[in-house]
Design an enzyme around this catalytic site. Structure first.
Site, PDB file in Angstrom:
ATOM      1  N   GLY A  12      35.894  37.638  29.249  1.00  0.00           N
ATOM      2  CA  GLY A  12      37.329  38.343  30.104  1.00  0.00           C
ATOM      3  C   GLY A  12      38.220  39.118  29.229  1.00  0.00           C
TER       4      GLY A  12
ATOM      5  N   HIS B  36      35.775  39.607  33.887  1.00  0.00           N
ATOM      6  CA  HIS B  36      36.972  40.046  34.624  1.00  0.00           C
ATOM      7  C   HIS B  36      37.735  40.752  33.606  1.00  0.00           C
ATOM      8  CE1 HIS B  36      39.002  36.709  33.157  1.00  0.00           C
ATOM      9  NE2 HIS B  36      38.006  36.172  33.144  1.00  0.00           N
ATOM     10  N   ASP B  37      38.402  41.963  34.271  1.00  0.00           N
ATOM     11  CA  ASP B  37      39.325  42.640  33.289  1.00  0.00           C
ATOM     12  C   ASP B  37      38.851  43.306  32.214  1.00  0.00           C
ATOM     13  OD1 ASP B  37      41.861  41.734  35.238  1.00  0.00           O
ATOM     14  OD2 ASP B  37      41.026  39.657  34.224  1.00  0.00           O
TER      15      ASP B  37
END
Length: 264
Positions: free
Chosen positions: A139, A121-122
């Site tokens: 992440g 994520h991200d």
């Protein structure tokens, strides 16, 4: 209409360009947008609020746009955005972002992600990047243009990897890696600069000499990072054509999360 195999599942609401191709048993969920000439292989799953550009190739059993693996995630409509002409090989996993990280995982264009790679994520990936098999990002990692990650490279969360860098097989990267640097080890240590890669990309001998000088300043002269930055800033006075490369290095130091330091 897109070229959709009769066994594929396309949920109502999914938007596929008329030239997109979806192979047997693939699943495309409701909030997905797929651009022109993108090919989705058999048994691949594309879900979440995912936007995919043109001319991508997503191979069998890839998982694209799945819910992130952050325990804080509460079902917010976060996104995955993929550019153009990417190759995403078998069993690759690309997760959506989180609210805490800005809400979007971003993949640029012309990237080559080999089998079993993971983008958490991200994360933000630039362009012309190559991840060998089983390269894994935690992440909030940023990977700039033209980076090559060797197979089984693991990157700690929030690390930044500068443009034109490279890691060896099995590298564990726990700190930021400046542009041009080649690293290996567990944890990673800076070994050299990616001179051969720069030659292949058309860097002049003068520019490569300036990159060598930056490596020497960062790693061979016993300077603090602050002292090295000031000395690197002066290099274009001697080699004006190296100004873009110096700017790239200095910009990296400004953007990177300082608490992670740099590979040494």
């Amino acid at each position: 209409m897109a070229n959709i195999h009769p066994t594929a599942i396309i949920e109502p609401g999914a938007q596929l360009h008329e030239t997109a191709v979806v192979e047997a048993y693939a699943i495309v969920r409701a909030h997905v947008k797929v651009g022109a000439r993108t090919w989705i292989g058999p048994h691949a799953v594309v879900e979440g609020h995912t936007t995919i550009g043109e001319d991508n190739r997503i191979f069998q059993f890839a998982s694209v746009g799945a819910v992130n693996q952050d325990k804080k995630y509460k079902g917010e409509p976060c996104e995955l955005v993929i550019g153009d002409r990417n190759t995403i090989r078998e069993f690759t996993t690309l997760n959506i972002g989180t609210v805490q990280g800005g809400g979007v995982t971003k993949i640029g264009s012309d990237n080559w992600l080999m089998a079993y790679t993971h983008i958490a994520h991200d994360c933000v990936l630039g362009n012309n990047i190559t991840f060998a098999n089983n390269a894994q990002l935690a992440g909030h990692v940023v990977v700039e243009d033209w980076v090559i990650l060797g197979g089984f490279t693991n990157v700690h969360q929030f690390c930044h990897i500068g443009a034109h860098g490279m890691t060896a097989l099995g590298t564990v990267l726990l700190a930021n890696q400046p542009p041009f640097v080649m690293s290996d080890g567990r944890p990673a240590a800076a070994r050299s600069m990616n001179f051969e890669g720069l030659r292949r990309r058309g860097f002049s001998p003068e520019r490569i000499s300036a990159v060598k000088a930056m490596h020497k300043i960062l790693y061979r002269e016993g300077l603090t990072l602050e002292q090295a930055i000031e000395k690197i800033r002066e290099l274009p006075k001697k080699t004006p054509e190296a100004q873009p490369d110096v700017d790239l290095m200095l910009g990296f130091f400004e953007r990177m999360p300082a608490e992670r330091g740099i590979v040494r």
